[in-house]
Each structure stands twice: as structure tokens, then as C-alpha cells.
Write an enzyme that holds these catalytic residues in place. Structure first.
Site, PDB file in Angstrom:
ATOM      1  N   SER A 167       0.868  -1.185   0.000  1.00  0.00           N
ATOM      2  CA  SER A 167       0.000   0.000   0.000  1.00  0.00           C
ATOM      3  C   SER A 167       0.900   1.228   0.000  1.00  0.00           C
ATOM      4  O   SER A 167       2.097   1.123   0.232  1.00  0.00           O
ATOM      5  CB  SER A 167      -0.889   0.025   1.240  1.00  0.00           C
ATOM      6  OG  SER A 167      -0.176   0.550   2.343  1.00  0.00           O
ATOM      7  N   ASP A 168       0.331   2.382  -0.244  1.00  0.00           N
ATOM      8  CA  ASP A 168       1.087   3.603   0.022  1.00  0.00           C
ATOM      9  C   ASP A 168       0.840   3.954   1.498  1.00  0.00           C
ATOM     10  O   ASP A 168       0.060   3.293   2.198  1.00  0.00           O
ATOM     11  CB  ASP A 168       0.666   4.733  -0.933  1.00  0.00           C
ATOM     12  CG  ASP A 168       1.773   5.795  -1.058  1.00  0.00           C
ATOM     13  OD1 ASP A 168       2.618   5.902  -0.152  1.00  0.00           O
ATOM     14  OD2 ASP A 168       1.785   6.525  -2.068  1.00  0.00           O
ATOM     15  N   TRP A 169       1.493   4.982   1.959  1.00  0.00           N
ATOM     16  CA  TRP A 169       1.437   5.356   3.380  1.00  0.00           C
ATOM     17  C   TRP A 169      -0.023   5.593   3.809  1.00  0.00           C
ATOM     18  O   TRP A 169      -0.669   6.517   3.331  1.00  0.00           O
ATOM     19  CB  TRP A 169       2.273   6.622   3.586  1.00  0.00           C
ATOM     20  CG  TRP A 169       2.409   7.078   5.006  1.00  0.00           C
ATOM     21  CD1 TRP A 169       1.462   7.682   5.763  1.00  0.00           C
ATOM     22  CD2 TRP A 169       3.573   6.972   5.833  1.00  0.00           C
ATOM     23  NE1 TRP A 169       1.938   7.964   7.003  1.00  0.00           N
ATOM     24  CE2 TRP A 169       3.241   7.540   7.080  1.00  0.00           C
ATOM     25  CE3 TRP A 169       4.852   6.449   5.662  1.00  0.00           C
ATOM     26  CZ2 TRP A 169       4.149   7.613   8.135  1.00  0.00           C
ATOM     27  CZ3 TRP A 169       5.756   6.530   6.710  1.00  0.00           C
ATOM     28  CH2 TRP A 169       5.411   7.101   7.927  1.00  0.00           C
TER      29      TRP A 169
END
Ligand code: NOJ
Length: 755
Positions: free
Chosen positions: A289-291
Site C-alpha cells: 500500500s502507500d502510506w
């Protein structure tokens, strides 16, 4: 790899449906030095011993907080599978020892970091590297970055970013390879190879992370994190190809993007992450995932709460949860309640374990501290300087003011002339600015400190305090030539740093006018994170060298180009707009029913002009149409002449034909130089409207004065394919035009037909 191909060859009125479509034909397993079957067997053996908590822990990625007691306990208990932002080798070893020696199953951690254009030795920002149009140079830069970063224990970088970026307002264009899918594919593959090397188990490699999957570059209005609207055929023609190419090249990991596409957040998009990425492309890497992007499914209005978000992301196939704590907080419940199946969970874990095996972390978990911190070697600095030299783009050179003549007295000025921090550009977390060599440093070195007349005039790019300008102008008057180093600070581009006014900020425009008023020739060096609106620069400069933030060795690189010891050969990876408000701007647009012609601009219109007096074609009344400097553009200190395109045949069989396009290029000037021969194609009539031009190949060649060389490109039906209204990849019969030219706006085409 199990490659499930698109429907097999079916020729009819609709054309030929072709398989694949990525630029790399070499599908390589990412098993690293370890045998693939063996890796799968080891994964299964390990998985069978894991508790549900240990499985979930492998999916959890947290940011570094050092080797403190709480973090050591989290590692020991298997609560975390990977860490980002730990860059001290002793800390990394302490944490790793806890995982390997004190956790129940001894599964190593992976340490990740945003190593985007170098770790300590900073290379030009990716948009700058793309300006070199040199895949080998980009591979070498990634190799250097991997060697430096892995020497402190970073074995996973969140790079390359292959988002096709056509909107210069979007700050993240800086991190991209520009506006074109073919260029982004080629350069993305080169970067993946550089990071991962031939054998990813070697401790000096890093796993690449190809991001952001997908469509992020289409953020509406060029505003970061914004929604996107992308019909599937367009997604497949423009935004997916670089990801497909990198997947085929063995990229070990991907990252999903923050945006939604047509209302569906990518972090929950099963069609993208399972149907296309896993089933069609046969990719078996890690999707990160991204942050907190799983957590963001809640404010996006897709998930009711974090538990809902965890369920959606797991089902869609997000393997690693970066910093939203969604999986560690809710996955156990979700599995126990039957909302997420055990198989789904196990598959996510398998992907993470596979990465750890592929990186050789089970065999070689620790940083070799005796050989740690391999930074700023002579070779690394030379590679960074070479990259910056090859990335500099000469946009204008009136009266041959460049290269600077020997003995000429130069006045150096402008807020970016000595900007040790800003020259490194966005995403240079680990840069140490005292290592940056600026243009001022390089000029002092080249000409001797006492000989260089220098005054910045403005302290930084947004500076509006004009007090220093007068002094800079006084000094400039004493020189033969003025070199004005202007642009944008690093903080004005990159993630979350979007702008609507793309002109020079602060008082730079005024300062440039004052410099021009001295009557001395002005050379502007524009150091920036994006294509800017530079009409003022063009109007007030005799020569313009455009340098996307060039990194640690940018100063000597620029000085070498200005002095002529290096002949510029950079070409634009994204067009320079005539006006900020033209964004999004790209050469590969559709023709429209009324392409721009006979433009009458508003200044030319008489008062009370009639409704139809602008000619009713597709352009802006105040700036016309197209880029000021188009995609692919770049001058040299020599000239090149491109002969006519010669085609090997005027007909191509739609199933298995091919055609060779050649062109003789001559260096007609008096110095050695390099040009980028660019192959463009147009599908004249399609079942969906086709772009006016699409890049299909390029080659950078160096020629001595008077030397001629014939470049040759082969096109196959696959190169001519696109996605039709049913998202099938087809090559349709009919007329195609071909150009081989120095940029996307020049050259004469030749036609052939596909039958
Ligand atoms: C957010 C960015 O979108 C992504 O590109 C980056 O890799 C992560 N943060 C980690 O820092």
C-alpha cells in the site's frame, strides 16, 4: 511465470487482437539466485508453521523508530514484517537480530526507504534522468543508489515511479519519467534492472517498487491525491504499459496509488490488482500500500471504517499495509468472521515471504558493518556528474552565445547558483548538502575564485526582497556574459507540492529583466522540478539551459556544458507549456474534429469582431496551441540533418508482418555531438480516435562532424496495437504514418498500410 495471454489471434473487420503489449519481451523470474521451486517449497514449509498473528505481522509495515524496547518487542513478537525509514546500519542489525534470533520463526525483516534518485550521492531527479533518453545511464544510477543504500541495510526502495505525467501542475511530475508511456516503460525497466541487478540475493541489491499502481498522474486538475477519470482502454494504452513492462522485467514489488479511478479507489480495486496484474500479467511480486492508503479508503468514502478498509484491501490483493495498522488491528477478526478467507490471507503472506527469499535475507540478513556506508566514491560521483551532463537540455542558443568562449568574463547570478540543498530536488532525504557541488563551486574551481564575478541577487527562488538585485546588476555590467541560474527550490515540486502558476516564483522575472537591460548577453540556467512556463525567460535570455534538479554533481555538470567541454544532448521528456493553464499538455493528443489551424489570437482581433472570427478551430485565444518546446526537443552545439524516412515496404501483414523504418542522420556542424532519433507512428483511422503521434522507439547516437549514420527501427503489428472500446488489444488494418525526427513536432512522415 504463468502468463495468461489476451484472447488469441482473431482477424476480422475489427482487426487483430494481439497478446501482451509490454516493451520487454524477456519475461524473467524474480527468483534471484535461488531456484523458484525451492523458494515456493520453503514458503509453504514456513507458512504451515505460522500462527495467524505471525502471518498478519508479516503484512504490517511500520516506520522506523530506532531499536527501542517497544520496537524490539514488536519485532520479537512478529508484529511487524517490514520497516521503512531505518538508515543506520547498527540499528538495522539490532532490529534484524531480534527478528532472526529472538522471534519464534526467525523470519527476517526487510528495511525499505524512498531512494528515488540516489541515496547519498544524488543523481538528477527522475524527470532529469529521463531527459538523457539513455536507459544505460539510468540503470547505472540505480545501481549506484542500490550499492549505497544497501550498505546501510536498505534492501527495498520505493522506486521507480512510472506514472505517466502530463500535468506540470502536479508536483510529482518531478519523480516521473515524463509524459510518454513508451519512454516511461523503457526507463522504468532500466531502473528496475539497476536496483535489482542480475541476482537479487546479492547483498548490494534492492528490490524495486514500481509505483503508483495506477493512474495517479491523471489526478484531476494536477492536484495531488485527487480523483481520476480514466476509461479502461485509455488506462491500458497510456497508464498501464510502464507497469506491465516493469512486471515483465521482474520488478519484485509494486505500490498502489492514492487516487481512485472512476470512483474506485485503487487500494480496493480487484480488477486492477487481481484480474490484470496477477491473472493477465502473471506477476507474483508484493503489492504494497502507500502510506496509510488503506486507511484512506475511509475518507475517500469507500469504506465505513478501518476494518471495512482492511477487508476491501485484502480481498483486492494489497499484500503489505504501510502505516495504517488496518491489518494488524482487524485481519484476525475478519478471518474468524469468514469475511476474509484464510486462503486470501495466506496468499498475501506468501507474496511477502517470497520477497524475503528472493532478497536472500534468510541466508544473509545482516549488514556487513565492516563494509558499510559506501558513499560518495569517486566512481559514484562521476556517474552522478555524467547523468547530470547528459540530462541538461539546451532550449535556445541565439547568436551562438554558448558555449562560453575561452577567456570570456562571466557574471554568475541568480538564486539557484549556489543552492546546495535545492539543487538536489525532491526526495533526497539522505542527501547531505555539504557534499553538493553548486554552479558557483564549479565556476570557482574552473576559473579561480578571484576571477568569478558572482552575486545571487535573490536568496532563494521565492524571494521577493529586491535589495540584492541592484548589486547583482552592477556586477553583471562588468562582465561579458551573464549566467542567471534561476528556477524553483526543491520544495516547490514533489509529493503534495502542486502549483497553478508555473512561472518563475519570487522576484526572479523582474531580476531577469534588469539583467537583460544591461545589454549583456544573458544565459539562463533553469533548475526546476517540472516543465515551467518560461515565456519571460525566453524573452530575456539569449540562451537557455534547462536542468531538472541535477543533484550532487549538478554544478560541475552545468559548468562543463556551459563551457563546451560537454556538448548538451538532453531532450525534453515532457513539453514546456506556452501557458500554465494549458495543463494537461502532451504531444500524443487526439486530433479533434477541428485541429488548430489559421489561429487568430485575441490581440489580433478587432473590437466587436464577429463570433466566428477566430476560425473555430481547437486552440487558446491567448496562447495558441501545443507546447512552446515540444516533447523530445533539445538542441546541441552542433547541427544534425535528418534525411527522409525510408520504409522497407508499404504494406504490413496484420498478423505476422513487420516493417523497417530507416533514416540517415548527419552531423552537419563542426563539433562532435549526440542526437536522439525518435520514431513516431500515427494510426490514421481507428475504431476509437487515435493520437496524432505515439513514440514507438528511440536511439541516442553520437556523431563526429561530417559523420553520417543510418538508424533503423522495426515495427510489428504489436507495436501498432491499441485497446478498442471493449478493451481488447487490437491492430486494426488501414493507413499508418511514420516519422523519424529530432522531436515530436518536426519531420516528414511516410505512410504504409496494415492489411
Ligand atoms: C507516500 C508516497 O506517495 C510514496 O511514493 C512513498 O514511497 C511513500 N509515501 C513512502 O514514503
Amino acid at each position: 511465470m504463468n502468463k495468461k495471454l489476451f484472447p488469441s489471434i482473431a482477424f476480422g473487420l475489427l482487426g487483430v487482437i494481439v497478446a501482451g503489449g509490454a516493451i520487454s519481451s524477456c519475461v524473467k523470474s524474480v527468483a534471484g539466485g535461488d531456484d523458484k521451486d525451492n523458494v515456493e517449497a520453503r514458503i509453504e514449509a514456513l507458512l504451515s508453521q505460522m500462527t495467524i498473528e505471525e502471518k498478519i505481522g508479516q503484512l504490517n509495515q511500520l516506520t522506523g523508530t530506532g531499536a527501542n524496547p517497544q520496537r524490539l518487542a514488536e519485532v520479537r513478537n512478529g508484529f511487524v514484517g517490514s520497516l521503512l525509514n531505518e538508515v543506520d546500519p547498527d540499528t538495522v542489525n539490532k532490529l534484524q537480530r531480534e527478528a532472526v534470533e529472538n522471534s519464534r520463526l526467525g523470519i527476517p525483516l526487510i528495511v525499505a526507504r524512498d531512494v528515488i534518485h540516489g541515496f547519498k550521492t544524488i543523481f538528477p531527479i527522475p524527470l532529469g534522468q529521463a531527459s538523457s533518453w539513455d536507459p544505460a545511464l539510468i540503470e547505472e544510477g540505480a545501481r549506484v543508489a542500490a550499492d549505497e543504500a544497501s550498505s546501510v541495510g536498505v534492501r527495498w526502495t520505493f522506486s521507480p515511479m512510472v506514472d505517466v505525467s502530463r500535468d506540470a501542475r502536479w508536483g510529482r511530475i518531478a519523480e516521473s519519467f515524463g509524459e510518454d508511456p513508451y519512454l516511461a516503460s523503457t526507463l522504468g525497466v532500466a531502473m528496475v534492472k539497476g536496483y535489482q541487478g542480475e541476482d537479487m540475493t546479492q547483498p548490494n541489491t534492492m528490490a524495486a517498487c514500481v509505483k503508483h499502481f495506477v493512474g495517479y498522474g491523471a489526478s484531476e486538475g494536477g492536484k495531488d491525491y485527487n480523483t481520476t477519470w480514466i476509461p479502461e482502454p485509455h488506462l491500458r494504452d497510456v497508464y498501464l504499459p510502464p507497469f506491465h513492462a516493469c512486471a515483465d522485467a521482474g520488478a519484485a514489488t509494486f505500490m498502489c496509488s492514492f487516487n481512485d479511478i472512476n470512483g474506485m479507489p485503487t487500494n480496493a480495486d480487484t480488477h486492477l490488482m487481481r484480474d490484470i496484474l496477477r491473472d493477465e500479467w502473471g506477476w507474483d511480486g508484493v503489492m504494497c500500500s502507500d502510506w496509510n492508503s488503506i486507511g484512506q479508503l475511509v475518507p475517500q468514502g469507500y469504506s465505513a471504517d478501518l476494518k471495512d478498509a482492511a477487508e476491501a484491501a485484502a480481498k483486492a490483493g494489497v499484500d503489505v499495509d504501510m502505516m495504517s495498522y488496518a491489518y494488524v488491528s482487524h485481519m484476525k477478526d475478519l478471518v474468524e468472521q469468514g469475511k476474509v478467507s484464510e486462503k486470501t490471507l495466506d496468499d498475501l503472506v506468501r507474496n511477502v515471504l517470497r520477497l524475503k527469499f528472493r532478497l536472500g535475507l534468510f541466508e544473509n540478513p545482516y549488514v556487513d558493518t565492516a563494509n558499510a556506508r559506501r558513499f560518495y566514491t569517486e566512481g559514484n560521483l562521476a556517474a552522478a556528474q555524467h547523468a547530470a551532463e547528459q540530462s541538461a537540455i539546451l532550449l535556445k542558443n541565439e547568436g551562438g552565445v554558448l558555449p562560453l568562449k575561452p577567456g570570456v568574463r562571466v557574471a554568475l547570478t541568480g538564486p539557484m547558483m549556489d543552492a546546495k540543498h535545492d539543487q538536489n530536488g525532491t526526495w533526497s532525504f539522505d542527501a547531505e548538502k555539504e557534499h553538493t557541488v553548486t554552479v558557483l563551486d564549479a565556476f570557482n574551481d574552473m576559473y579561480g575564485k578571484d576571477k568569478v564575478v558572482a552575486a545571487p541577487g535573490l536568496t532563494y527562488s521565492r524571494d521577493t526582497d529586491k535589495a540584492g538585485i541592484a548589486q547583482a546588476v552592477v556586477k553583471a555590467r562588468t562582465a561579458d556574459v551573464i549566467v542567471f541560474v534561476c528556477g524553483e527550490e526543491a520544495v516547490l515540486s514533489g509529493e503534495a507540492h502542486c502549483r497553478t502558476d508555473l512561472t518563475l516564483p519570487g522576484a526572479q522575472k523582474e531580476m531577469l529583466k534588469a539583467l537583460k537591460a544591461t545589454g549583456k548577453p544573458v544565459v539562463s540556467v533553469v533548475m526546476t522540478g517540472r516543465p515551467m512556463e518560461i515565456n519571460d525567460v525566453v524573452a530575456n535570455s539569449d540562451a537557455i539551459l534547462y536542468c531538472f534538479h541535477p543533484g550532487t554533481m549538478g554544478g560541475p555538470a552545468i559548468a562543463n556544458v556551459l563551457s563546451g567541454s560537454v556538448n548538451p544532448s538532453g531532450h525534453l521528456p515532457a513539453g514546456i507549456p506556452r501557458a500554465s493553464a494549458q495543463a494537461p499538455l502532451y504531444y500524443s493528443h487526439k486530433n479533434t474534429g477541428r485541429p488548430a489551424e489559421g489561429m487568430v489570437l485575441m490581440d489580433e482581433l478587432p473590437q466587436e469582431a464577429g463570433q466566428t472570427s477566430t476560425g473555430c478551430t481547437s486552440f487558446y485565444m491567448d496562447c495558441g496551441d501545443g507546447a512552446l518546446y515540444p516533447f523530445g526537443y533539445g538542441l546541441s552545439y552542433t547541427d544534425f540533418s535528418y534525411g527522409p524516412v525510408v520504409l522497407s515496404t508499404d504494406k504490413m501483414d496484420a498478423k505476422d508482418g513487420s516493417i523497417r523504418a530507416t533514416c540517415e542522420i548527419e552531423n552537419t556542424g563542426s563539433v562532435k555531438g549526440a542526437t536522439v532519433a525518435q520514431l513516431y507512428v500515427r494510426d490514421v483511422v481507428g475504431s476509437l480516435c487515435r493520437p496524432v503521434k505515439e513514440l514507438k522507439g528511440f536511439e541516442k547516437i553520437e556523431l563526429a562532424p561530417g559523420e553520417k549514420r543510418t538508424v533503423s527501427f522495426t515495427l510489428t503489428p504489436d507495436d501498432l496495437a491499441f485497446h478498442n472500446a471493449r478493451s481488447e488489444r487490437v491492430t486494426e488494418p488501414g493507413e499508418f504514418r511514420v516519422w523519424i525526427a529530432q522531436d515530436s513536432a518536426s519531420g516528414e512522415s511516410k505512410s504504409f498500410t496494415v492489411e
